[in-house]
Every structure is written in structure tokens, then in C-alpha cells.
Design an enzyme around this catalytic site. Structure first.
Site, PDB file in Angstrom:
ATOM      1  NE  ARG A 236     -38.452 -61.524 115.759  1.00 32.52           N
ATOM      2  CZ  ARG A 236     -37.522 -61.579 116.707  1.00 32.52           C
ATOM      3  NH1 ARG A 236     -37.853 -61.841 117.952  1.00 32.52           N
ATOM      4  NH2 ARG A 236     -36.253 -61.344 116.424  1.00 32.52           N
TER       5      ARG A 236
ATOM      6  CE  LYS B 154     -41.336 -66.932 111.969  1.00 32.85           C
ATOM      7  NZ  LYS B 154     -42.337 -67.692 112.754  1.00 32.85           N
TER       8      LYS B 154
HETATM    9  C1  NBG Z   1     -41.242 -71.334 117.711  1.00 33.53           C
HETATM   10  C2  NBG Z   1     -41.707 -71.834 116.354  1.00 33.53           C
HETATM   11  C3  NBG Z   1     -43.175 -71.578 116.152  1.00 33.53           C
HETATM   12  C4  NBG Z   1     -43.960 -72.126 117.326  1.00 33.53           C
HETATM   13  C5  NBG Z   1     -43.403 -71.578 118.628  1.00 33.53           C
HETATM   14  C6  NBG Z   1     -44.105 -72.141 119.835  1.00 33.53           C
HETATM   15  C7  NBG Z   1     -38.912 -71.098 118.451  1.00 33.53           C
HETATM   16  C8  NBG Z   1     -37.597 -71.755 118.633  1.00 33.53           C
HETATM   17  N1  NBG Z   1     -39.883 -71.807 117.914  1.00 33.53           N
HETATM   18  O1  NBG Z   1     -43.604 -72.199 114.970  1.00 33.53           O
HETATM   19  O2  NBG Z   1     -40.961 -71.226 115.340  1.00 33.53           O
HETATM   20  O3  NBG Z   1     -45.307 -71.797 117.214  1.00 33.53           O
HETATM   21  O4  NBG Z   1     -42.038 -71.885 118.745  1.00 33.53           O
HETATM   22  O5  NBG Z   1     -44.073 -73.515 119.836  1.00 33.53           O
HETATM   23  O6  NBG Z   1     -39.050 -69.943 118.798  1.00 33.53           O
END
Ligand code: NBG
Length: 935
Positions: free
Chosen positions: A648, A653
Site C-alpha cells: 500500500r 513506507k
Molecule cells: C498491517 C501492518 C503491516 C503488517 C500487517 C499484518 C494494518 C493495521 N497493519 O506491517 O501495517 O504486516 O498489518 O500484521 O493493516
């Protein structure tokens, strides 16, 4: 039943049992040794190094050694009362569907004609896909029915995984792999002149999730089934998944993703499995059998109807349920109104009800306050809890046993309201005292946190709760009241601290902090990577950790190697199987690859193995090349280094930092002489990912990337050495093409911001190296594969904190000339009119560099230089890739689930009897079957 083994399968099991018994004598010594080793490993783990490898029972194929014509029978059940009519039916249902090619072919064409009503003269690939999927579903259903029955009879402790997202991706290949039928179906279709791989492409990709969180849920239900845990996934059956992204004039445009255009061959709609869900209304005191009770009345009711998908495990007969709820109007269509000509209002309620499950929300920061979203959360939580409670009540066990038989995992805070719903049912409907009811809730629920970003922590205004869920609000106040009493005893007059702990934020308007509610009412709270769990404990929930230090724990995320190695990179999967003595059991025990590496090294076959890996990688790169040609109309050269960043789009990021580096690289090559250019490491930088529709900066970053790409790719001085590609509409099915093609992948979030990140695991498992920060899963990957196998750069989490303070004090604001040139290129509109980025860049330059894109840039460039240099030494590069692949065992979702099971859920596997080759092969004794109702 005699003690003699009845079937080959059983015979083998018996052998294993015998082996384990005969070794009893030496067992204690061995155990001692194992214990010592484990202690050593634990020590290492303490030091932040490797983890202790679990000793698992070896997996093997259920069908190995059997002819394709072999008939398999179902377990028999012993009943108290024999009903002759049923006996006849059971006799007809006593064998599993045949697994030979001809039977498979017949089942496909039968479905095409009789289920899909298609004539012989108009069968296209889409119909073949549907016929094939239905034929596979038949096989899943047998396993599913048998599993569900077996669970009901044995009544083990069950795990319920509640998640508002399940980002499943396509299901056909996964089902075939898990049923061990992929080759058989490939053969069967080949006779029809159809390639199985082309049929896979006909399946719509169910994108019922935003990103990592939803995909994690999908990997976890795969592992739960594979490890034979009695588990249910509960979620929402959205009609529209995450939007489709198209790029127009360099910009992201969103189109609705109606993923059901071809129907959904996998789902089983259980019209008789429905629950009422109430919204709005009022609460009042009432009397029931002379006892004062609180009741919730009025408002609006909708129906939640179960839409089930069977979830098969790999090399096991167990098959679990993913139950997604779809909303329907609870009252019949109002004919009176319709007849009076009030067509609109007659339909209104119907429309409103079905809106609830219509659309998945993209994870905008503006979610809070959206009533429909809160409705979704309550809708699926409420239906799931009713379903769980009903299942429990059938066992007639006392309420105090509820946590002994049920554990619920909250995937982030979205289903938090489920715990209040259980409390409500226990108190209002079954008249338990608050203390007992709360204790049951506390012992049942666990919560996984997936982010420390404050803006992503869910809060709901008290006003919206009061209107939508008045009784739940009362109960939340009650929970908070008792909790605050406890805090006051412990922290006396420390009102700041008590205020921070409170579930209610005393802001204007007042807000309910869902995360605080989760922590207060769950027994375990876990983060998803070591560093993240540390931050959860020491920063995010520090006050709670002072109160209940033992509540907090870590379960590092994992991904399923079935989808993310075998399905997405078949050539690599075949290679790993070849070097594992032709056996694919590593897919169920990824740690085995370490032994494969040892063996290959000992036998002096490492170079041969590496060469074969290189050839496989090339095939994956050619697939991506083809994909890029089709979707982006750009030609790329497969001999270039493929540098990929897919996730995303978000400021933390740092796709923007990567884009700045693309600009730097472009400017550098542009300045070079032709001779110098020839020495450049040739690269393609790929980006992919969606921005939330309301996230302006992220959308601007996408636009900038596309404009930079356009300039780079059309500049004949540069495009022979460098290209930039934005891959539109990143989703699970395209990830399966993109990820295995990478040479290097970028995981470059500011340290301390990415909870885990799971794509990095998929990348390394398929043989690419990471350029990344000391953040999320990167750190543990480096611990497992060796730090020299990762291109680390950037400030660590402590330095980030310090620099942010300095920035805030105005003591920082460094850009430097090499970065300034990149900014200037944008500010001077070198890539077209990029005015939309100017304010942001000026903000960064003037001290708004919260995510440290500028501060980490130089170190990032250095790391990129190392990447280029190393890629030019293929011997070193590919050796590292191969070693890394083989050391990724820890990142299998099987390990993650095992950890949850042992450390959080306290739950045991329940293995369903394997198919037998003789009738009456094995018996399952039941009690009175009549007591087991349909649900
Ligand atoms: C996301 C994190 C990621 C992680 C995934 C699965 C949300 C709230 N969090 O870093 O940003 O890998 O969760 O744990 O979507």
C-alpha cells in the site's frame, strides 16, 4: 475393531507409533538432550538470534503409493438407533469421490451441463473454470462435512479468528494443491485441450481486504487447517472488494470491484443459518421471572446469513470453515406498501440492510465517524458470537466452561465489539452476574495489534455508539467503571496515567478507545514482530504493561509457503522438492529446507543447485516481462536487475524516498558518458500498490512515480540502462507473478513504523534479497538468514526518536546537494508539471521530515550502491539468494499458528481420520446423533 491395521495408511501410522514406542527406553536421554538444545536455542533467541526449531511429526502425502483408481471409504459411525432408510442412504454415501482422471473429467462436464446449464456447443474457458471449481468443491465438501462432524462429536476446544478482512486471492489452485490433485486435474484438462494455468486465470480474485492484515488472516486459516486445528474464520461477505486501480494521466482512479460477476463457485450459502442483528433502539429495565434485567428493544433488525467457504489443509483430511456474513433485510418485503404504490419505501429497508455488507472500506484515516463502518463491525461480530454461543450451548456444559472450549482471536480492533456482545448475551440473556460474565469474556478473548501509528488506532465517538448500540455503550461504561476502580487502587492519584488508561477518552466529543477496551478485556495482547511487540509494550500500551506485564507477548507473522512458494513459483517449488529427495513435505515443514541446504553443500552440489535456481528465476522474470507487456505496454529486458517495491502507498513506507532515488539514478546516468553508462548495473525499478482514495499525499506520490517513469522510459540516453514501471492494480493474483520475479525487494519504512510487513517474507522465500531498514520483519529475517544477506541502511528506532526530537527543536534540517538536485528536478518540473508535490517538498526541506526520508537518503544511496556492486557478482548474489530461501522456515505461517496455539490459545489439534481403503475401515463412535443439530 481388531488391533490389526486395516489400511495401508493406518499401517504406516502404526509403524510410526511402534517406532516411537520402541525408542521409549532411550527417550529420556534423548529428551534430556533435546531439552538442553532447546535451552541453548532459547538463550540464542534471548540474544536476538535464531529461534528454536520445533520438532514436528513428519508430514507426508495422504495418497502416496496408491493407484489413481484406488477407492477410498469414509469412516463409519456407530449409532444407538438404526434407521433403515438412513442406512440405505449412508451406504450410498460411504465412498469418497473417485480421484482418477476419467472421473474428474466426467465431474467437470457434468457440472457444466447440469449445474451451469451450458450446452455442449458453447463451452468456453470461463465455463470450464466454473465446472472445474465445482468439481473440486464437491471433493472439498466431503472432507468438510466429515471434519465438521468429527469436531462436533469430539467437542474439542475451538479457535475463532475474527477479522473484518480476508484477502483470499484465487482459490482453485490452492484447493487443488491442498487436495493433492493438481497434477490429476492438469492431465484431465489437457485432454480437453485446455491448460490448467489458463483456467486459473479465469478466476476472479476475491479482494476482500486492504493489504497485509487481510492477507495474514488468509494465510492463517490455511495454516490452521493444515495443522488440524478446529478453527473458524469469521468475517464479512462483501459484494465489492477493495477498489480496482487504474492509472489515467499518471493518476490513480478507483473503479468498483464487483468480484461476483462469474458467481462464486466456492461459497455455500446457508440460508437456514441466520442470526438477527439489532441496531439503534433503546434500553430499559424489565423483569424476568421476578428478576430485574436490562433489555434492548426497538430500532432496526437485519439478518446475517452465513456464506461458507471450505478451507482445506495441506496433506491432511481436515477442512475448516471460513464463514462470511451477508446482510439481508430481516422483515419480509412489505407487500402492503408496494400495493399502495409506495414502491420506494417498500424497498427501502431492504436496500438499507444489504448496504451493510456491500462494500469493504479502504483503510482511509477518515474511517472513524463512519456509521456504516461501525455497523459492519457490529454486524459480523454479533452474528459470529451468536453462532459461537449456540454451538457451545449444544454441549450443555456450564457457562464457566466457556473459555475451556472457546478462544477468540481479534484481528486488530475492528471486531472488538464482539467481546461486549458476549458480555451482553451472558448478562442480559442468560442472567449471569457481571463479574462472572466479564471473567468469561476475559478468558476467551485475545487481541492482535497491527500498528502503532496513532492515526490508525480505532476510536468511536460516544454519540455514535449511543445511537447505534446503546446497550453496548452501557456495558463499556460498566467495564470501564470496574477497571478505573482497579487503577485508582493501584495508581492512587496519578490522574494522568489513569486518564491514559481509561477506555473513554475525555475529549470533545468523548471517544471510546477500542484498543484500550481490547487490552482490558483480553487475556493476551500480541504484536506481530519482535520490534513491534516491544514498541507495543514499551510505548503504545506502556501504562497497561506496567499494570499487567504478562499480558503482552509477541507472535511474529508468517506466510503460507503453499501459496507463496509453491503456487507462485512452481519452478522453484519443483527444484526444492527435487533436492529434498523428490518429496514435497517441506511445504508443510519449511524448516526442512535447512537440511536440504546442508545436504546440497555436503554433497558438493551447491553450484548445480544455484544454477538451477538461476534458470528458475529467469522463468519468473519472463512471466513478469510478459505481464508488463500486457498491462503496461512496455518492453523490459529480463537480464536487467528487477528491483521491486509493492505494498500500500503510505508516507511511512516511503515510496517517495524510493522515487527520489529513481530520480537520482536517472540524473546520474544522464550525466554519464556512453562508456560510463555501459558499466552501470542495469535495473528496472517496479512500484505497485494502491492509495486509499481519500489520501491525497499517497495519490500524489503515485502520480509523481508515473511521471518520473514516463520521463525515464522515454529518454533514449537512459532507457537502455534503467527503467521505472508502476504496476497497476496490485492484488494477490498479480503479487503471485510479481514477487517471484524480484532480484531485490525494498522494505524501507522508517524504523519503528511498519509493524511487520509480510511481503518481505514472500520475496525472500522466492529468492530475492532485501534492501531495507531495521524495522518490522526485516530484523528477524536478518537474524535468521544472516545480516550479510540483507542490505541494511538507515537510522534505527532509537535514533529515529532522537532525530525527531531534534527536528522538533529546530536543530535538524539537512538535505545536502545530491538530494537537493532531486528535489530541484521536481521543483523545476523536469518530469512535467509536478506542482502538486512542491508544498510537500518545501515542507520536508524546512524541517517537516517526520518519516526521515531526507535523513536516511544518503545511507539509502550507499546501500543501493552495494546492491549494484553485488549484483554484478552473480556467484555471490545467487548463493545468498539460495541460502536465504533455505533459512526462511521461521516465517511459515505454520510456525506462527503453532505459536498462537501453544502460547495464547492453549489448543490441541484434532486430526480427522484419514480415508480408508477398506469398507468399515475405521469406526467413529458417536453418542446420540439426534442431539447434534445442523448448526
Ligand atoms: C498491517 C501492518 C503491516 C503488517 C500487517 C499484518 C494494518 C493495521 N497493519 O506491517 O501495517 O504486516 O498489518 O500484521 O493493516
Amino acid at each position: 475393531m481388531s488391533d490389526e491395521p486395516q489400511t495401508k495408511v493406518e499401517e504406516e501410522n502404526k509403524d510410526e507409533d511402534a517406532k516411537s514406542q520402541s525408542s521409549q527406553s532411550s527417550k529420556s536421554e534423548e529428551e534430556e538432550k533435546l531439552f538442553e538444545e532447546k535451552k541453548d536455542e532459547e538463550k540464542k533467541e534471548e540474544e536476538g538470534k535464531k529461534y528454536s526449531r520445533p520438532i514436528l511429526k513428519r508430514r507426508k502425502s495422504l495418497y502416496e503409493g496408491f493407484d489413481e483408481k484406488q477407492e477410498f471409504f469414509r469412516p463409519e459411525y456407530h449409532f444407538d438407533s438404526k434407521d433403515p432408510v438412513k442406512e440405505k442412504m449412508w451406504e450410498l454415501m460411504d465412498a469418497y469421490l473417485p480421484r482418477d482422471k476419467l472421473s474428474i473429467q466426467k465431474s467437470i462436464v457434468t457440472h457444466i451441463e447440469y449445474t451451469l446449464a451450458r450446452t455442449r456447443f458453447e463451452i468456453d474457458d470461463n465455463y470450464i473454470f466454473q465446472g472445474t471449481a465445482l468439481s473440486v468443491r464437491d471433493r472439498l465438501l466431503e472432507q468438510w462435512n466429515d471434519t465438521q462432524m468429527y469436531i462436533r462429536i469430539n467437542n474439542p476446544k475451538k479457535i475463532y479468528y475474527l477479522s473484518i478482512e480476508f484477502l483470499l486471492g484465487r482459490l482453485l489452485q490452492n484447493a487443488l494443491v491442498n487436495l493433492e490433485l493438481e497434477d490429476r486435474y492438469r492431465d484431465a484438462l489437457m485432454d480437453f485441450g485446455v491448460k490448467l494455468e489458463e483456467i486459473y486465470d479465469c478466476e476472479n480474485d476475491p479482494a476482500l481486504g486492504n493489504g497485509g492484515l487481510g492477507r495474514l488472516a488468509a494465510c492463517y486459516i490455511d495454516s490452521l487447517a493444515t495443522l488440524n486445528y478446529p478453527a473458524w474464520g469469521y468475517g464479512i461477505r462483501y459484494e465489492y472488494g477493495i477498489f480496482k486501480q487504474v492509472i489515467e494521466n499518471f493518476e490513480q482512479k478507483e473503479l468498483p470491484d464487483y468480484w461476483l460477476t462469474k458467481g462464486n463457485p466456492w461459497e455455500i450459502i446457508k440460508l437456514d443459518l441466520q442470526f438477527k442483528v439489532r441496531f439503534y433502539g433503546y434500553c430499559k429495565d424489565d423483569y424476568r421471572n421476578g428478576k430485574k434485567v436490562r433489555v434492548w428493544r426497538g430500532g432496526q433488525e437485519v439478518l446475517a446469513i452465513a456464506h461458507d467457504t471450505a478451507v482445506p489443509g495441506f496433506q491432511t483430511f481436515n477442512c475448516n470453515t471460513l464463514r462470511l456474513w451477508k446482510a439481508f433485510p430481516s422483515e419480509e418485503f412489505n407487500f402492503d406498501e408496494f400495493n399502495r404504490g409506495e414502491h420506494q419505501s417498500a424497498l427501502e429497508g431492504k436496500d438499507q440492510a444489504s448496504y451493510i455488507s456491500a462494500v469493504l472500506y479502504p483503510n482511509d484515516s477518515t474511517l472513524s465517524g463512519k456509521e456504516l463502518r461501525l455497523k459492519q463491525e457490529y454486524f459480523f461480530s454479533c452474528a459470529s458470537i451468536q453462532n459461537i454461543v449456540n454451538r457451545f450451548r449444544r454441549t450443555k456444559a456450564p457457562w464457566s466452561d466457556f473459555p475451556k472450549y472457546n478462544t477468540v482471536q481479534l484481528n486488530d480492533t475492528h471486531p472488538t465489539i464482539a467481546l461486549v456482545e458476549l458480555l451482553r448475551i451472558l448478562i442480559d440473556e442468560y442472567e449471569l452476574e457481571y463479574k462472572q460474565a466479564f471473567d468469561i469474556v476475559l478468558r476467551t478473548f485475545n487481541y492482535t495489534n497491527h500498528t502503532v501509528l496513532p492515526e490508525a488506532l480505532e476510536k468511536w465517538g460516544v454519540d455514535i455508539f449511543e445511537r447505534l448500540l446503546p446497550r453496548h455503550l452501557e456495558l463499556i461504561y460498566l467495564i470501564n467503571f470496574y477497571f478505573m476502580e482497579e487503577c485508582k487502587k493501584k495508581f492512587h492519584e496519578d490522574w494522568d496515567k489513569i486518564g491514559r488508561l481509561s477506555i473513554i477518552e475525555e475529549s470533545y466529543p468523548k471517544q471510546i478507545r477500542m484498543a484500550n477496551l481490547c487490552v482490558v478485556a483480553s487475556s493476551h495482547v500480541n504484536g506481530v514482530a519482535k520490534i513491534h511487540s516491544g514498541l507495543v509494550k514499551t510505548m503504545l500500551f506502556k501504562d497497561f504493561a506496567d499494570l499487567w506485564p504478562n499480558k503482552f507477548t509477541n507472535v511474529t507473522n508468517g506466510v503460507t509457503p503453499r501459496r507463496w512458494v509453491h503456487c507462485e513459483f512452481p519452478e522453484l517449488s519443483a527444484l526444492l522438492t527435487e533436492y529434498n529427495n523428490g518429496k514435497n513435505e517441506w511445504l508443510a515443514e519449511l524448516d526442512l529446507l535447512e537440511d536440504v541446504l546442508d545436504k546440497v553443500q555436503k554433497e558438493g552440489k551447491l553450484n548445480e543447485f544455484i544454477d538451477k535456481f538461476k534458470a528458475a528465476k529467469l522463468k519468473a522474470k519472463l512471466r513478469l516481462k510478459e505481464f508488463v507487456k500486457t498491462h503496461c505496454h512496455i518492453d523490459i529486458d529480463e537480464t536487467f536487475m528487477f528491483d521491486i517495491m509493492v505494498k500500500r502507498i503510505h508516507e511511512y513506507k516511503r515510496q517517495f524516498m524510493n522515487c527520489l532515488y529513481c530520480i537520482r539514478r536517472y540524473l546520474d546516468i544522464k550525466k554519464m558518458s556512453p562508456g560510463e553508462r555501459e558499466k552501470v548495473n542495469k535495473r528496472v525499478t517496479f512500484f505497485g500498490g494502491k492509495s486509499a482514495p481519500g489520501y491525497a499525499l499517497a495519490k500524489n506520490i503515485i502520480k509523481l512515480i508515473n511521471m518520473v517513469a514516463n520521463t525515464v522510459n522515454n529518454d533514449s540516453d537512459v532507457n537502455k540502462y534503467y527503467k521505472v514501471i508502476f504496476l497497476p492494480d496490485y492484488k494477490v493474483s498479480s503479487a503471485q507473478i510479481i514477487i517471484p520475479a524480484a532480484d531485490i525487494n525494498q522494505q524501507i519504512s522508517t524504523a519503528g513504523t511498519e509493524a511487520s510487513g509480510t511481503s518481505c517474507m514472500k520475496f525472500v522465500m522466492t529468492g530475492s534479497l532485501i534492501i531495507g531498514t531495521r524495522d518490522g520483519a526485516n530484523i528477524e529475517i536478518a537474524d535468521n538468514i544472516g545480516e550479510d544477506h540483507i542490505f541494511y541502511f538507515g537510522k534505527n528506532v532509537h535514533e529515529v526518536e532522537r532525530i525527531r526530537k531534534e527536528i522538533a527543536d529546530g536543530r535538524r534540517g539537512y538535505v545536502g546537494s545530491r538530494l537537493q538536485e532531486c528535489f530541484d528536478a521536481i521543483l523545476n518540473n523536469r518530469f512535467g508539471n509536478t506542482k502538486f508535490m512542491h508544498d510537500y517538498i518545501n515542507g520536508l526541506i524546512n524541517g517537516g521530515d517526520f518519516y526521515l526520508a531526507c535523513h536516511d537518503f544518503y545511507d539509502y544511496m550507499e546501500a543501493q550502491k552495494r546492491v549494484d556492486e553485488e549484483y554484478q557478482k552473480p556467484d555471490v548474489w545467487y548463493k545468498k539468494c539460495v541460502e536465504a530461501i533455505c533459512k526462511m522456515g521461521f516465517f511459515s505461517s505454520d510456525r506462527a499458528i503453532q505459536t498462537y496455539a501453544n502460547e495464547i490459545w492453549d489448543i490441541k489439534p484434532l486430526e480427522v481420520p484419514k480415508p480408508s481403503i477398506t469398507k468399515s475401515g475405521h469406526f467413529v463412535s458417536t453418542g446420540d446423533l439426534k442431539n447434534l443439530d445442523k448448526k
